[in-house]
Design an enzyme around this catalytic site. Sequence first.
Site, PDB file in Angstrom:
ATOM      1  N   TYR A 146       0.720  -1.220   0.239  1.00  0.00           N
ATOM      2  CA  TYR A 146       0.582   0.269   0.491  1.00  0.00           C
ATOM      3  C   TYR A 146       0.832   1.144   0.337  1.00  0.00           C
ATOM      4  CZ  TYR A 146      -4.155  -2.833   1.453  1.00  0.00           C
ATOM      5  OH  TYR A 146      -4.821  -4.238   1.075  1.00  0.00           O
ATOM      6  N   ASP A 227      -2.454 -17.149   2.253  1.00  0.00           N
ATOM      7  CA  ASP A 227      -3.657 -18.945   2.178  1.00  0.00           C
ATOM      8  C   ASP A 227      -4.225 -19.956   2.375  1.00  0.00           C
ATOM      9  OD1 ASP A 227      -1.207 -19.961   1.300  1.00  0.00           O
ATOM     10  OD2 ASP A 227      -2.049 -20.176  -0.694  1.00  0.00           O
ATOM     11  N   ASP A 255     -10.439  -8.206   8.382  1.00  0.00           N
ATOM     12  CA  ASP A 255     -11.099  -7.976   8.354  1.00  0.00           C
ATOM     13  C   ASP A 255     -12.202  -9.560   8.524  1.00  0.00           C
ATOM     14  OD1 ASP A 255     -11.817  -6.115   7.858  1.00  0.00           O
ATOM     15  OD2 ASP A 255     -12.466  -5.747   5.847  1.00  0.00           O
TER      16      ASP A 255
END
Length: 380
Positions: A146, A227, A255
């Site tokens: 980011y 994953d 989240d």
Amino acid sequence: MDYRITVIPGDGIGPEIITEARKVLDAVGKKYGHGFKYTEVLMGGVSIDKTGVPLTEEALQTAKNSDAVLLGAVGGDVGQTNWYSLPPHLRPEAGLLAIRKGLNLFANIRPAVLFDELRGACPLKDEIIGDGFDFVVMRELTGGLYFGKRWTKEVDGLRTATDTLVYSEAEIERIARRAFDIARKRRKKVCSVDKANVLDSSRLWRQVTKVVAKAYPDVELTHMLVDNCAMQVVRDPGQFDVILTENMFGDILSDEASMVTGSIGMLASASLGETKLGLYEPSHGSAPDIAGQNKANPIATILSTAMMLRYSFDLDMEADKVEGAVKEVLRKGFRTIDIMSPGKTLVGTDKMGDLIALEIRRNEYGNDNDAEDSSCPHRT
Ligand code: NAD
């Protein structure tokens, strides 16, 4: 001891939930003999209305000079305010970025705790929930994909976009240390999550966390590919204590972790830097749809103050007390509307705060330590 807390009520339900969090902190102060000195500053839409900017330099300086910052939420309904016609750097949420940057907060911690009393809100099957779960996701906040250089340009006649993912060993080391410190206050397990089978940045992440672990022989370090971790969070969440990971993986996993706990009104968070000064806030936003109606659940903010007590002030016993008081009030059947279920007692924002504060003041023998709460419904 005295602690200086910068309080930022913000917008929407922010002032209501902050009032309840202060009630709870005051109860802790009274019971355990601590002084919490609050300085309120403006941030978000209220600051724009009064000063023209979402966070003034003076407000930031007040935050820097304190021992911890307690934030409600900022922002409003895009259709209802003028704030969103301003350029992005002058909108309410820009205040959040400015304070996180100004305080150099590089580690975000979001707990995923399932309260036994709210098992019904958990989307996982009962056999997966088992005895429940209680873990935190520690996400690196200021590096990685980011914040890397990015560009889009034409290559061989095709528009081609590039994002870069950069981590230095110093960035990895400082957050790894934070994760091990936090684990020491919990069940002493760190699971470092990466994609070391593909990414160089992940291979460095793994090497550095192994070196940091040597200074923490009492904490167990394991590694997991991201994953697999995404699957394990919904397959066996009880296995985790502290999940340590980089910015983008943490964004997604935190989240996912918050969804398995049920209500958004229960989710606390902390952002930490090099020093003890941290920023504590609920994970939810300013909920303009219910602002001013005494409907907001203050528990996420109250649990954020427990994190403040634990991580900024090292008051672990007091933090346990706050979390225990929340559990006890839920066990007694009190609920705000977002977590209401049949057969429970519906209470407003203010009453939920009163009940939790009262539970803190109650002594070991079940008696309230002072008399001012005679209005509370379950006073013994
Ligand atoms: P939100 O989290 O404010 O609300 C989402 C839904 O959850 C709403 O229905 C709301 O009523 C409910 N809700 C949220 N908190 C609750 C609580 N404590 N008790 C009961 N119900 C609760 O998200 P949104 O609607 O997408 O955003 C509203 C505003 O908040 C926007 O301006 C957004 O930019 C801002 N925001 C701020 C922060 C922050 O300050 N850290 C974080 C997220 C969003």
